[in-house]
Write a protein that holds these residues in place. Sequence first.
Motif, short mmCIF file in Angstrom:
data_model
loop_
_atom_site.label_atom_id
_atom_site.label_comp_id
_atom_site.label_asym_id
_atom_site.label_seq_id
_atom_site.Cartn_x
_atom_site.Cartn_y
_atom_site.Cartn_z
N LEU A 1 -14.06 -1.25 0.78
CA LEU A 1 -13.24 -2.39 0.36
C LEU A 1 -14.13 -3.55 -0.05
CD1 LEU A 1 -10.59 -3.93 -0.04
CD2 LEU A 1 -10.63 -4.46 2.42
N LEU B 1 -13.94 -0.39 5.52
CA LEU B 1 -14.19 -1.78 5.15
C LEU B 1 -15.37 -1.92 4.20
CD1 LEU B 1 -13.59 -3.74 8.47
CD2 LEU B 1 -12.09 -3.57 6.48
N SER C 1 -7.69 -1.18 6.91
CA SER C 1 -8.40 -0.32 5.96
C SER C 1 -9.20 0.73 6.73
CB SER C 1 -9.35 -1.15 5.10
OG SER C 1 -10.17 -0.31 4.31
N VAL D 1 -8.70 -8.17 7.16
CA VAL D 1 -8.57 -6.71 7.09
C VAL D 1 -9.33 -6.12 8.27
CG1 VAL D 1 -8.80 -4.64 5.69
CG2 VAL D 1 -8.50 -6.88 4.58
N GLN E 1 -10.60 -2.77 10.56
CA GLN E 1 -10.95 -1.36 10.40
C GLN E 1 -9.88 -0.53 11.07
OE1 GLN E 1 -14.18 -0.32 9.02
NE2 GLN E 1 -13.23 1.67 8.90
N PRO F 1 0.85 -1.19 0.00
CA PRO F 1 0.00 0.00 0.00
C PRO F 1 0.89 1.25 0.00
CG PRO F 1 -0.71 -1.54 1.70
CD PRO F 1 0.62 -2.02 1.18
#
Length: 120
Positions: free
Chosen positions: A82, A79, A76, A117, A119, A50
């Motif tokens: 995403l 979410l 992320s 992933v 938050q 990233p």
Amino acid sequence: MADMFISQIVTVTVPVADQERALAFYTEVLGFEVRTDNPFPMGRWLTVAPKGVASTLLLASWFPGMAPIGGLVLASPDLDALAARLGEHGVAFEGPADQPWGRQLLFQDPFGNGFVVSQA
């Protein structure tokens, strides 16, 4: 206090069967940037990450017997966005779901490597 012998995680090797397909997934679907793409005796030394993150993922195709990795945790800020992005690209995922430790989403790349992933 113990001495610090390791100061950072630099690269995590992610086994992939096809570096071009992996490159497309990580850059076009997840929005990672290419950090290195150099010839290597067994293929290409291809790393992605990233934007602004020091640690990289090495998309390695020269380990045909290496099992997919699981449980690599990413972060992320959104979410739901995403999840929408993954869905647009036909990527199966679970969540986002609230857990006692926070909100998370789970997915796999095209090669079976599993990601969590959280938050951010």
